[in-house]
Design a protein around this motif. Structure first.
Motif, PDB file in Angstrom:
ATOM      1  N   ASP A  82     -16.356  -4.450  13.507  1.00 29.33           N
ATOM      2  CA  ASP A  82     -16.363  -4.917  14.895  1.00 29.33           C
ATOM      3  C   ASP A  82     -15.735  -3.813  15.737  1.00 29.33           C
ATOM      4  OD1 ASP A  82     -16.315  -6.275  17.270  1.00 29.33           O
ATOM      5  OD2 ASP A  82     -14.876  -7.795  16.634  1.00 29.33           O
ATOM      6  N   ILE A 123     -13.040  -1.698  13.891  1.00 27.79           N
ATOM      7  CA  ILE A 123     -12.124  -2.494  13.080  1.00 27.79           C
ATOM      8  C   ILE A 123     -12.896  -3.275  12.020  1.00 27.79           C
ATOM      9  CG2 ILE A 123     -10.372  -4.324  13.117  1.00 27.79           C
ATOM     10  CD1 ILE A 123      -9.527  -1.783  14.599  1.00 27.79           C
ATOM     11  N   LYS A 130     -13.342  -6.383   9.707  1.00 26.07           N
ATOM     12  CA  LYS A 130     -12.956  -7.794   9.771  1.00 26.07           C
ATOM     13  C   LYS A 130     -13.481  -8.493   8.522  1.00 26.07           C
ATOM     14  CE  LYS A 130     -11.472  -7.906  14.131  1.00 26.07           C
ATOM     15  NZ  LYS A 130     -10.232  -8.446  14.600  1.00 26.07           N
ATOM     16  N   ARG A 137     -14.815 -11.562   6.616  1.00 22.71           N
ATOM     17  CA  ARG A 137     -15.527 -12.744   7.090  1.00 22.71           C
ATOM     18  C   ARG A 137     -16.008 -13.585   5.910  1.00 22.71           C
ATOM     19  NH1 ARG A 137     -20.135 -11.735  11.289  1.00 22.71           N
ATOM     20  NH2 ARG A 137     -18.345 -10.968  12.480  1.00 22.71           N
ATOM     21  N   ASP A 167      -8.214  -6.361   5.943  1.00 26.35           N
ATOM     22  CA  ASP A 167      -8.621  -7.004   7.187  1.00 26.35           C
ATOM     23  C   ASP A 167      -7.911  -6.368   8.379  1.00 26.35           C
ATOM     24  OD1 ASP A 167     -10.025  -8.876   8.701  1.00 26.35           O
ATOM     25  OD2 ASP A 167      -8.498 -10.417   8.464  1.00 26.35           O
ATOM     26  N   ASN A 168      -8.639  -6.162   9.469  1.00 26.47           N
ATOM     27  CA  ASN A 168      -8.119  -5.650  10.744  1.00 26.47           C
ATOM     28  C   ASN A 168      -7.620  -4.207  10.679  1.00 26.47           C
ATOM     29  OD1 ASN A 168      -8.549  -8.013  12.375  1.00 26.47           O
ATOM     30  ND2 ASN A 168      -6.919  -8.971  11.199  1.00 26.47           N
ATOM     31  N   GLU A 172      -8.582  -0.086  11.074  1.00 24.50           N
ATOM     32  CA  GLU A 172      -9.556   0.790  11.718  1.00 24.50           C
ATOM     33  C   GLU A 172     -10.345   1.554  10.662  1.00 24.50           C
ATOM     34  OE1 GLU A 172      -9.813   4.416  14.935  1.00 24.50           O
ATOM     35  OE2 GLU A 172      -8.071   3.088  14.972  1.00 24.50           O
TER      36      GLU A 172
END
Length: 67
Positions: free
Chosen positions: A13, A16, A18, A20, A54-55, A57
């Motif tokens: 995203d 970043i 993510k 899911r 997760d999260n 860069e």
């Protein structure tokens, strides 16, 4: 990542990663049907995801872009 009981993928995203949750359908060899959790516009991480969190860069490197 995850497992058949708890299937998850990393999508990008912006810059970043993510994590899911997804819902799987049929599985045939290396092909897996995704019933929900992704759209056709999502960029799914297919290499390097085992060291990803997760999260975080990320930089996208497409096949053929490597030196």
């Amino acid at each position: 990542v995850g497992s058949v009981e708890n299937p998850q993928v990393f999508v990008v995203d912006g810059k970043i990663a993510k994590l899911r949750d997804i819902t799987l359908g049929g599985i045939s060899g290396l092909n897996v049907e995704v019933l929900s959790g992704l759209t056709t516009e999502d960029t799914v991480v297919v290499n390097g995801q085992y060291n990803l969190r997760d999260n975080v860069e990320v930089a996208i490197v497409k096949q053929g872009d490597r030196p």
